[in-house]
Design a protein around this motif. Structure first.
Motif, short mmCIF file in Angstrom:
data_model
loop_
_atom_site.label_atom_id
_atom_site.label_comp_id
_atom_site.label_asym_id
_atom_site.label_seq_id
_atom_site.Cartn_x
_atom_site.Cartn_y
_atom_site.Cartn_z
N GLY A 633 -18.57 18.03 -0.83
CA GLY A 633 -17.89 18.25 0.46
C GLY A 633 -16.93 19.42 0.41
O GLY A 633 -16.10 19.51 -0.50
N ILE A 634 -17.07 20.36 1.33
CA ILE A 634 -16.15 21.49 1.50
C ILE A 634 -15.76 21.53 2.98
O ILE A 634 -16.63 21.62 3.85
N PRO A 635 -14.48 21.48 3.24
CA PRO A 635 -13.40 21.28 2.29
C PRO A 635 -13.43 19.87 1.71
O PRO A 635 -14.18 19.01 2.17
N ARG A 636 -12.63 19.63 0.71
CA ARG A 636 -12.62 18.33 0.02
C ARG A 636 -12.41 17.22 1.03
O ARG A 636 -11.49 17.28 1.85
N PRO A 637 -13.29 16.22 0.98
CA PRO A 637 -13.22 15.17 2.02
C PRO A 637 -11.99 14.27 1.86
O PRO A 637 -11.49 14.06 0.77
N LEU A 638 -11.59 13.75 3.00
CA LEU A 638 -10.54 12.74 3.02
C LEU A 638 -11.20 11.36 2.91
O LEU A 638 -12.15 11.05 3.62
N LEU A 639 -10.74 10.54 1.99
CA LEU A 639 -11.32 9.22 1.73
C LEU A 639 -10.44 8.15 2.35
O LEU A 639 -9.23 8.08 2.08
N ILE A 640 -11.08 7.30 3.19
CA ILE A 640 -10.35 6.17 3.78
C ILE A 640 -11.23 4.92 3.67
O ILE A 640 -12.46 4.99 3.57
N TRP A 641 -10.59 3.76 3.62
CA TRP A 641 -11.28 2.46 3.59
C TRP A 641 -11.01 1.72 4.88
O TRP A 641 -9.92 1.78 5.44
N ARG A 642 -12.07 1.04 5.32
CA ARG A 642 -11.92 0.16 6.47
C ARG A 642 -12.92 -1.00 6.32
O ARG A 642 -13.90 -0.89 5.60
N GLN A 643 -12.62 -2.09 7.01
CA GLN A 643 -13.57 -3.21 7.02
C GLN A 643 -14.66 -2.92 8.04
O GLN A 643 -14.43 -2.27 9.05
N GLN A 644 -15.84 -3.35 7.70
CA GLN A 644 -16.97 -3.10 8.59
C GLN A 644 -16.68 -3.67 9.97
O GLN A 644 -16.06 -4.73 10.11
N ASN A 645 -17.16 -2.93 10.96
CA ASN A 645 -16.97 -3.28 12.36
C ASN A 645 -15.52 -3.09 12.82
O ASN A 645 -15.16 -3.52 13.92
N HIS A 646 -14.69 -2.45 12.00
CA HIS A 646 -13.33 -2.08 12.39
C HIS A 646 -13.28 -0.56 12.54
O HIS A 646 -13.86 0.17 11.75
N THR A 647 -12.56 -0.11 13.55
CA THR A 647 -12.49 1.35 13.78
C THR A 647 -11.33 1.99 13.02
O THR A 647 -11.37 3.19 12.73
N ASN A 648 -10.32 1.22 12.74
CA ASN A 648 -9.13 1.78 12.11
C ASN A 648 -9.13 1.53 10.61
O ASN A 648 -9.70 0.54 10.13
N PRO A 649 -8.50 2.43 9.85
CA PRO A 649 -8.39 2.21 8.41
C PRO A 649 -7.61 0.94 8.14
O PRO A 649 -6.87 0.42 8.99
N MET A 650 -7.78 0.47 6.95
CA MET A 650 -7.10 -0.75 6.56
C MET A 650 -5.60 -0.50 6.51
O MET A 650 -5.13 0.54 6.04
N GLU A 651 -4.86 -1.50 6.99
CA GLU A 651 -3.41 -1.38 6.98
C GLU A 651 -2.91 -1.72 5.58
O GLU A 651 -3.28 -2.73 4.98
N LEU A 652 -2.06 -0.87 5.08
CA LEU A 652 -1.54 -1.06 3.73
C LEU A 652 -0.43 -2.10 3.76
O LEU A 652 0.34 -2.22 4.72
N SER A 653 -0.39 -2.86 2.67
CA SER A 653 0.63 -3.90 2.53
C SER A 653 0.78 -4.18 1.04
O SER A 653 0.16 -3.52 0.20
N SER A 654 1.58 -5.18 0.76
CA SER A 654 1.73 -5.56 -0.65
C SER A 654 0.43 -6.14 -1.19
O SER A 654 0.19 -6.12 -2.41
N LYS A 655 -0.42 -6.59 -0.30
CA LYS A 655 -1.69 -7.17 -0.73
C LYS A 655 -2.79 -6.11 -0.74
O LYS A 655 -3.65 -6.10 -1.64
N ILE A 656 -2.79 -5.24 0.27
CA ILE A 656 -3.83 -4.22 0.39
C ILE A 656 -3.24 -2.87 -0.05
O ILE A 656 -2.28 -2.39 0.55
N GLN A 657 -3.81 -2.27 -1.05
CA GLN A 657 -3.33 -1.00 -1.57
C GLN A 657 -4.50 -0.02 -1.70
O GLN A 657 -5.57 -0.39 -2.18
N VAL A 658 -4.26 1.25 -1.26
CA VAL A 658 -5.27 2.30 -1.36
C VAL A 658 -4.61 3.53 -1.98
O VAL A 658 -3.57 3.99 -1.50
N ASN A 659 -5.22 4.09 -3.00
CA ASN A 659 -4.68 5.27 -3.66
C ASN A 659 -5.84 6.10 -4.22
O ASN A 659 -6.57 5.63 -5.10
N ASN A 660 -5.99 7.35 -3.66
CA ASN A 660 -7.04 8.26 -4.13
C ASN A 660 -8.42 7.61 -4.10
O ASN A 660 -9.21 7.75 -5.04
N GLY A 661 -8.71 6.90 -3.02
CA GLY A 661 -10.03 6.29 -2.87
C GLY A 661 -10.21 4.94 -3.53
O GLY A 661 -11.27 4.35 -3.43
N ILE A 662 -9.22 4.43 -4.22
CA ILE A 662 -9.33 3.12 -4.90
C ILE A 662 -8.67 2.07 -4.03
O ILE A 662 -7.48 2.17 -3.70
#
Length: 751
Positions: A633-662
């Protein structure tokens, strides 16, 4: 005559002060010798050469404001070469190099030599002419008289002959030059040599101020008055004519005799010169008698001097004045006293002709801003050009005594020339819409008016003073239709007019360029792109494409990957990653100049992402990790996680954590079960990969009997009942060893 010339030169050069300065100090002068080298002067020249060493030795003991000395030999028809030096040895060699010869006809090129002397000498210099013949080139007399007024130098003639006719114009011009320059004409004999030396010395010392300059064209007896002020240290009276007699009466009405009160420097049949040192202050009476036409000169040694200038308006600076007045034009005369401390007041000026007649008398007024300046109360019309005149200034010195001073040379009005107009070029090209000033350069002795015309139509009119030598006209935002054509700078003064012509060619505007797309273009990798360059120009133009390496370096684009069409389109084939951030420049030229338009290529690639693991089975309160990696990918792609059938990225919390695609889910529950999407996105597009989380409960295992007794050699079935979601993995162990063969039915395992 031979000894006369030697001793005269001896005394003159005594006044030279040698120094190491390269530029003449302000107020210094030259001593110039104009020498006739025809055959009749041979013996005189030999005497000069013999005495040169003694002359040099004498100069070392004297200090006067003489900067250099000049030798100009002349004959007929040759004049020169000129020797101008401060080196006495060089001067002596110059004398030795002179050759006297010829001289068949009596008149010589004297006036040409005097003209060169004035041109080569510093202002306020002393010029001595040695000859035994009248001039042949007397037609140059007016030129020499003009130079005398400009340089304010004194010309003295030492003559031993006149070609037998003193009424000839070639001889009379000598008297006119001498009268105008406050010099004199002396005719000498050998026996008079010793008596003239003191006068030559005094003529250099007392040149600082003129007190009286009069020429009489016939014999007479005349009484004169001389105002002696407290600033006058001495005065010298010189009378040249037949049988001269001088009587002095001091302010106490006492007639002076030589023995007690004055020094007789020279007493000859045709010359009488006397000097009075530290004269009594007040009005002196001087009686002069001569039995022929004669000239009278009274000079003094004083610190009180003045400068002057003529102008059409009152001024505060002599720089804006003319040394000579303009004939037929009303003028002010401004006087500048060399020091305000020398006088109490300057009262009047008189313009006096060469014969002592007062032509004009005007009162003076002080300039309140510049107290050393005095101007006439009103304008007056100066004498016509044919009249030479001296300026006589009268006033009261700082001690309350009346003083009088004369200008250093005589002046005459001049008829101004018509203006002269010059232009830098008769034809110029200027760029459209870029303002430009056209110029004409003007030499004018009078105030003048400038009219600018364009194609015969008056477009501007202005008035200027004489010190403005360049005038301009602004062509503002020129266009070919409105401003192209012939411009005329018409300069007019009361003495005439002159014009300067400038053909102005308005160059077309530089081309207007527009690239499509504009400024930047995003291109997918391995694609082919086209860029259009649209040009608007009223004139023929040339178009080209370049690739920019830096802000100042342009190169030809790669021939293997580019195509340039006549319509200005650029094709770029097989876009590569290395093309990212490349700058291509469209360049168009016409007669008006060059225009450039830049476009930047930004290379793009659709993202590709990879998710692992793709399926995870988990139980309650497990910690779960899903990893998403962008592999392209050029430019370098932005990586986001979401649950299927949801339009918005997952909301971060103490339980849900996202960092550099993980994606990390802490203490997962059954509610976290489902499909999760990793989306890699950039401006080129997006890629989606899915991972599944499956929640399972731990299986429940039970046996029918925890202890069974069996006889050796008998078969037995061991059964365990398994309760759990999906199909549990069932294994039997004997001790720590796995059992390899057993039978499993739904929820029952039999061994």
């Amino acid at each position: 005559m031979r000894t006369t010339i030697i001793l005269i030169i001896f005394i003159i050069i005594l006044s030279i002060n040698y120094s190491n300065q390269t530029d003449p100090p302000l107020g210094t002068s030259s001593v110039t010798f104009v020498f006739d080298v025809t055959g009749s002067m041979h013996d005189d020249l030999l005497q000069v050469i013999q005495g040169a060493t003694h002359i040099y030795n004498a100069t070392l003991r004297r200090e006067y404001a003489i900067y250099d000395y000049i030798l100009i030999p002349f004959a007929d028809p040759d004049v020169g070469p000129i020797l101008k030096t401060r080196d006495p040895n060089r001067f002596q060699r110059g004398l030795q190099d002179l050759i006297v010869q010829g001289g068949g006809d009596c008149p010589e090129m004297t006036i040409t030599a005097i003209k060169l002397a004035l041109e080569q000498s510093l202002p306020n210099s002393f010029i001595y002419v040695f000859t035994d013949a009248r001039s042949k080139d007397y037609s140059l007399g007016d030129t020499v008289l003009k130079l005398i007024q400009e340089k304010q130098s004194q010309v003295v003639f030492v003559m031993t002959g006149d070609c037998g006719d003193q009424n000839h114009i070639g001889y009379q011009i000598f008297h006119k030059i001498a009268a105008t320059s406050s010099g004199q004409v002396f005719t000498l004999h050998k026996q008079q040599v010793s008596e003239i030396l003191n006068f030559v010395q005094h003529s250099i010392q007392t040149r600082k101020v003129n007190l009286l300059v009069i020429d009489k064209i016939k014999r007479n007896k005349q009484n004169y008055t001389l105002a002696v002020d407290s600033k006058l240290l001495e005065f010298t009276i010189s009378v040249s004519g037949a049988n001269p007699q001088v009587t002095l009466i001091d302010p106490s009405n006492k007639t002076l005799n030589q023995r007690s009160w004055f020094t007789r420097l020279l007493r000859l049949k045709e010359v009488y010169i006397l000097n009075v040192k530290h004269p009594m202050i007040g009005e002196w009476k001087i009686q002069v008698i001569s039995s022929s036409a004669h000239s009278i000169r009274i000079t003094g040694l004083s610190r009180l001097t003045f400068r002057h200038g003529f102008s059409s308006n009152l001024i505060t600076d002599l720089i804006r004045t003319h040394r000579q007045p303009i004939q037929g034009t009303l003028t002010y005369l401004t006087i500048e006293i060399n020091s305000q401390d020398n006088i109490r007041n300057a009262e009047q000026i008189e313009l006096i002709d060469l014969f002592g007649n007062v032509l004009i008398n005007e009162k003076l007024q002080i300039n309140l801003i510049h107290p050393t300046l005095y101007s006439t109360l009103r304008k007056f019309e100066p004498p016509v050009k044919s009249f030479f005149f001296y300026i006589r200034l009268s006033g009261i010195d700082s001690n309350g005594h009346r003083f009088q001073r004369l200008s250093s040379t005589a002046l005459t009005s001049y008829i101004p020339l018509k203006p002269i107009v010059n232009v830098d070029s008769n034809s110029i090209e200027i760029k459209s819409n870029i303002s430009y000033k056209i110029q004409c350069h003007i030499q004018s002795q009078l105030p003048y008016q400038v009219q600018w015309l364009k194609n015969g139509q008056l477009i501007s009119i202005s008035n200027y003073s004489t010190h403005i030598t360049t005038v301009e006209y602004l062509i503002d935002q020129p266009t070919e239709i409105n401003d192209e054509g012939l411009y005329i700078c018409n300069v007019t003064s009361t003495s005439g007019y002159d014009i300067g012509e400038i053909n102005v060619n308005i160059l077309a505007s530089p081309p207007f360029i527009q690239t499509i797309p504009s400024k930047s273009l995003f291109a997918l990798i391995r694609s082919t792109i086209s860029i259009d360059c649209l040009v608007q120009s009223t004139k023929d133009y040339k178009l080209n494409w370049k690739q920019e390496l830096s802000s100042s370096i342009l190169i030809e684009p790669s021939e293997s990957r580019t195509r340039i069409f006549e319509n200005g389109t650029l094709i770029l084939i097989n876009i590569q990653k290395s093309d990212d951030d490349s700058v291509f420049v469209c360049i168009a030229n016409n007669e008006g100049g060059e225009t450039q338009e830049r476009i930047t290529i930004y290379v793009q690639e659709i993202p590709y992402v990879y998710v692992y693991p793709q399926t995870i089975m988990y139980s309650n309160e497990w910690n779960i990790t899903l990893t998403c990696v962008g592999t392209a990918g050029i430019p370098r792609p932005l990586l986001i996680w979401r649950q299927q059938n949801h339009t918005n990225p997952m909301e971060l919390s103490s339980k849900i954590q996202v960092n550099n695609g993980i994606l990390t889910i802490v203490m997962a529950t059954k509610d976290d079960e489902g499909f999760y999407e990793c989306i890699g996105t950039n401006i080129a597009g997006e890629d989606i990969k899915t991972a599944q989380l499956i929640y399972v409960e731990p299986p429940i295992v039970s046996t029918e009997n925890s202890h069974i007794l069996v006889s050796p050699g008998h078969d037995i079935d061991l059964k365990c009942n398994v309760i759990g979601e999906a199909y549990p993995d069932i294994r039997w162990f004997r001790g720590n060893e796995p059992v390899s063969s057993f039978l499993c039915t739904q929820k029952v395992s039999t061994l």
